[in-house]
Design an enzyme around this catalytic site. Structure first.
Site, PDB file in Angstrom:
ATOM      1  CG  ASN A 165       9.253   0.116  -1.758  1.00  0.00           C
ATOM      2  OD1 ASN A 165       8.292   0.127  -2.523  1.00  0.00           O
ATOM      3  ND2 ASN A 165       9.119   0.206  -0.457  1.00  0.00           N
ATOM      4  CG  LEU A 175      -0.455   0.111   2.633  1.00  0.00           C
ATOM      5  CD1 LEU A 175       0.018   1.483   3.006  1.00  0.00           C
ATOM      6  CD2 LEU A 175      -1.561  -0.316   3.579  1.00  0.00           C
ATOM      7  CB  CYS A 180       8.626   2.890   2.329  1.00  0.00           C
ATOM      8  SG  CYS A 180       7.343   2.353   3.476  1.00  0.00           S
TER       9      CYS A 180
HETATM   10  P1  NAD Z   1       4.988   2.704  11.921  1.00  0.00           P
HETATM   11  O1  NAD Z   1       6.273   3.105  12.528  1.00  0.00           O
HETATM   12  O2  NAD Z   1       3.981   3.746  11.578  1.00  0.00           O
HETATM   13  O3  NAD Z   1       4.238   1.681  12.896  1.00  0.00           O
HETATM   14  C1  NAD Z   1       4.853   0.643  13.553  1.00  0.00           C
HETATM   15  C2  NAD Z   1       4.159   0.461  14.885  1.00  0.00           C
HETATM   16  O4  NAD Z   1       4.664  -0.723  15.489  1.00  0.00           O
HETATM   17  C3  NAD Z   1       4.401   1.589  15.878  1.00  0.00           C
HETATM   18  O5  NAD Z   1       3.164   2.138  16.268  1.00  0.00           O
HETATM   19  C4  NAD Z   1       5.125   0.904  17.037  1.00  0.00           C
HETATM   20  O6  NAD Z   1       4.818   1.460  18.304  1.00  0.00           O
HETATM   21  C5  NAD Z   1       4.622  -0.512  16.899  1.00  0.00           C
HETATM   22  N1  NAD Z   1       5.430  -1.535  17.568  1.00  0.00           N
HETATM   23  C6  NAD Z   1       6.774  -1.627  17.675  1.00  0.00           C
HETATM   24  N2  NAD Z   1       7.111  -2.724  18.354  1.00  0.00           N
HETATM   25  C7  NAD Z   1       5.957  -3.377  18.666  1.00  0.00           C
HETATM   26  C8  NAD Z   1       5.661  -4.569  19.352  1.00  0.00           C
HETATM   27  N3  NAD Z   1       6.622  -5.347  19.849  1.00  0.00           N
HETATM   28  N4  NAD Z   1       4.365  -4.935  19.486  1.00  0.00           N
HETATM   29  C9  NAD Z   1       3.379  -4.160  18.981  1.00  0.00           C
HETATM   30  N5  NAD Z   1       3.600  -3.003  18.335  1.00  0.00           N
HETATM   31  C10 NAD Z   1       4.872  -2.616  18.182  1.00  0.00           C
HETATM   32  O7  NAD Z   1       5.363   1.831  10.662  1.00  0.00           O
HETATM   33  P2  NAD Z   1       4.563   1.645   9.273  1.00  0.00           P
HETATM   34  O8  NAD Z   1       4.813   2.813   8.393  1.00  0.00           O
HETATM   35  O9  NAD Z   1       3.184   1.200   9.530  1.00  0.00           O
HETATM   36  O10 NAD Z   1       5.412   0.451   8.660  1.00  0.00           O
HETATM   37  C11 NAD Z   1       5.364  -0.856   9.197  1.00  0.00           C
HETATM   38  C12 NAD Z   1       6.113  -1.774   8.284  1.00  0.00           C
HETATM   39  O11 NAD Z   1       5.473  -1.827   7.016  1.00  0.00           O
HETATM   40  C13 NAD Z   1       7.545  -1.328   7.989  1.00  0.00           C
HETATM   41  O12 NAD Z   1       8.361  -2.439   7.839  1.00  0.00           O
HETATM   42  C14 NAD Z   1       7.427  -0.604   6.666  1.00  0.00           C
HETATM   43  O13 NAD Z   1       8.620  -0.616   5.934  1.00  0.00           O
HETATM   44  C15 NAD Z   1       6.361  -1.431   5.971  1.00  0.00           C
HETATM   45  N6  NAD Z   1       5.595  -0.696   4.971  1.00  0.00           N
HETATM   46  C16 NAD Z   1       5.167   0.557   5.216  1.00  0.00           C
HETATM   47  C17 NAD Z   1       4.419   1.230   4.247  1.00  0.00           C
HETATM   48  C18 NAD Z   1       3.963   2.639   4.475  1.00  0.00           C
HETATM   49  O14 NAD Z   1       3.472   3.247   3.513  1.00  0.00           O
HETATM   50  N7  NAD Z   1       4.071   3.198   5.668  1.00  0.00           N
HETATM   51  C19 NAD Z   1       4.101   0.589   3.036  1.00  0.00           C
HETATM   52  C20 NAD Z   1       4.538  -0.719   2.832  1.00  0.00           C
HETATM   53  C21 NAD Z   1       5.286  -1.351   3.805  1.00  0.00           C
END
Ligand code: NAD
Length: 455
Positions: free
Chosen positions: A230, A155, A282
């Site tokens: 990416n 996404l 990302c």
């Molecule tokens: P984010 O930092 O917004 O959210 C991650 C969350 O995980 C945080 O709220 C954090 O407090 C929580 N967290 C950390 N340790 C934890 C634990 N042990 N138990 C429960 N919660 C915990 O990150 P995001 O942007 O949502 O990205 C998440 C993953 O998805 C990353 O690997 C990112 O690369 C990937 N991703 C992100 C996007 C994007 O558009 N943001 C798109 C594709 C993939």
């Protein structure tokens, strides 16, 4: 008798986790969202998201109201009751560029303590190739019968719900076909319910929805697919930016160039837009993570190092172009930077070029006024103290000689040129950091135009 739907836990209430939880709950699944950050959970309990994303608040409110979306800090309350656990925790980069997998391993370890035998652990976080094998080994060493599936997320912030409801592909990696089938069936249900979900989110269906492929691969391939996708998009952007520099030097127009280059279906037009470069949570870390994976495996990914350095040069390149119009000094020049989100449609300011530009100009002595329709609050802690935050375009432009359009929010791009011209003073410079304006029209409105790679 209808079969009971699996219960889902999503670990990590971030951009990916919260979006996923919201659409799974709207598709009728009981979905727990777990986070270690109490503030994020509190916002969800109030029926909204901590970040701006079109349609998401409505889904969260409906999910919380119906009791299908349950925010909690407790693995015990959620994971023990779940058949499928998605890990969506953050994978930031370390100072050396490699992926920090602390959250990935600690979430997996804690989940394993509570997961039921035979349940499925799905890795949605973007992780370096080889991570899933290590987590699987961890599960085995803890004598846990947990099936592991890699399901990287594609996404995009700003269109997160649309991308999820009308997905182009779902990648599922692993060697347990039953577990892959279980995860696939969750998405099939979302797919079948997407019109109803879109109605709650008040989203229109795309005119030509993608087919929506399910791609089943090995575990390591799935992990590599995500970072490579990416990295390739980042490569296209840096390629366009390199050619834009040449276009500037050779008096060509990069938009004309890339429009025709991308007309070749083997190349495609997407991500060939030159400008201030990529940012966000990302691309920068996925590119550096891929370089690190290469180093770890003895493979030189020089090409990606070039992508990184071209990207890092772009905000400075734009500032230097503007500097020429200010006779070599920004001292006390009043400049507006419009757009702080790393892209339009989100409040996310992680590694935002708009923020980098505002800070760079302020550091060089300019009086910088900033505006963003959604991202001001998130940008605040990242901005230098001297940068002045404003709450409207007009307020930001007040007394400024130049306006940098750093994010292509539609209302910044569609704001009447004559009003930019009326508000700006002296040189009346419009810096088109994403090449969204027609230079001729800008000049006709009485403004000076600076783009990236445009005559
Ligand atoms: P984010 O930092 O917004 O959210 C991650 C969350 O995980 C945080 O709220 C954090 O407090 C929580 N967290 C950390 N340790 C934890 C634990 N042990 N138990 C429960 N919660 C915990 O990150 P995001 O942007 O949502 O990205 C998440 C993953 O998805 C990353 O690997 C990112 O690369 C990937 N991703 C992100 C996007 C994007 O558009 N943001 C798109 C594709 C993939």
């Amino acid at each position: 008798m209808s079969k009971e739907l699996p219960t889902i836990t999503i670990l990590g209430t971030g951009y990916v986790g919260l979006t996923s939880a919201a659409f799974f709950a709207s598709a009728g699944f009981k979905a727990y969202v777990v986070d270690i950050n109490p503030e994020r959970l509190q916002v969800v309990r109030e029926g909204r998201s901590f970040f701006y994303e079109e349609g998401l608040d409505s889904l969260i409110a409906a999910g919380v109201d119906s009791g299908k979306l349950i925010p909690t800090s407790s693995y015990e309350e959620s994971v023990t009751k779940s058949n499928v656990v998605f890990s969506c925790v953050g994978t930031p980069d370390k100072p050396d560029g490699s992926s920090n997998l602390t959250y990935v391993y600690s979430a997996a370890k804690e989940a394993a303590n509570h997961m039921n035998p035979g349940s499925v652990f799905v890795q949605k976080s973007t992780v370096p190739v080889g991570t899933g094998e290590k987590v699987q080994t961890m599960f085995k060493q803890a004598s846990k019968d947990i099936h592991y599936v890699s399901n990287p997320e594609f996404l995009r912030e700003g269109t997160a719900l649309r991308d999820s409801l009308w997905f182009d592909r779902i990648v599922l990696g692993g060697d347990n076909q039953a577990a892959i089938g279980t995860v696939m069936s969750l998405y099939e249900r979302v797919h079948n319910k997407r019109s109803a979900i879109a109605r709650i989110a008040v989203l229109d269906a795309p005119a030509r929805p993608p087919e929506g492929d399910y791609i089943s691969t090995s575990l390591n391939s799935a992990e590599l697919i995500k970072v490579s996708a990416n990295a390739f998009l980042a490569l296209k952007i840096s390629f366009a930016n390199s050619i834009a520099k040449l276009a500037d030097a050779a008096n060509a127009d990069i938009n004309e160039v890339m429009n025709a280059v991308g007309a070749d279906p083997r190349i495609g037009k997407a991500f060939l837009n030159a400008g201030r470069g990529y940012g966000g949570g990302c691309f920068p870390k996925d590119v550096s993570g891929l370089i690190s994976s290469g180093i770890q495996h003895g493979v030189d990914l020089e090409i990606m190092q070039a992508v990184e350095s071209v990207n890092a040069s772009m905000p400075g390149y734009i500032a230097e172009k503007l500097l020429v119009s200010f006779d070599g000094s920004f001292k006390n020049k009043k400049i507006a930077v419009l757009g702080l989100a790393f892209k339009a449609g989100t409040s996310d300011t992680r590694r935002s070029p708009g923020v980098a530009l505002a800070n760079d100009l302020a550091k060089r002595g300019a009086v910088v006024r900033v505006y963003d329709p959604e991202a001001a609050e998130e940008a605040r802690p990242e901005l230098r103290k001297s940068v002045v935050e404003t709450s409207t375009i007009e307020e930001a432009l007040e007394g400024c000689e130049a306006a940098l359009i750093a994010t292509d929010w539609p209302h910044l791009v569609n704001y009447p040129l004559k009003d930019y011209a009326k508000k700006l003073t002296n040189g009346k410079i419009l810096v088109d950091c994403m090449n969204r304006f027609d230079p001729k029209e800008v000049r006709l409105a009485g403004l000076r135009y600076i783009g990236v790679g445009r005559r």
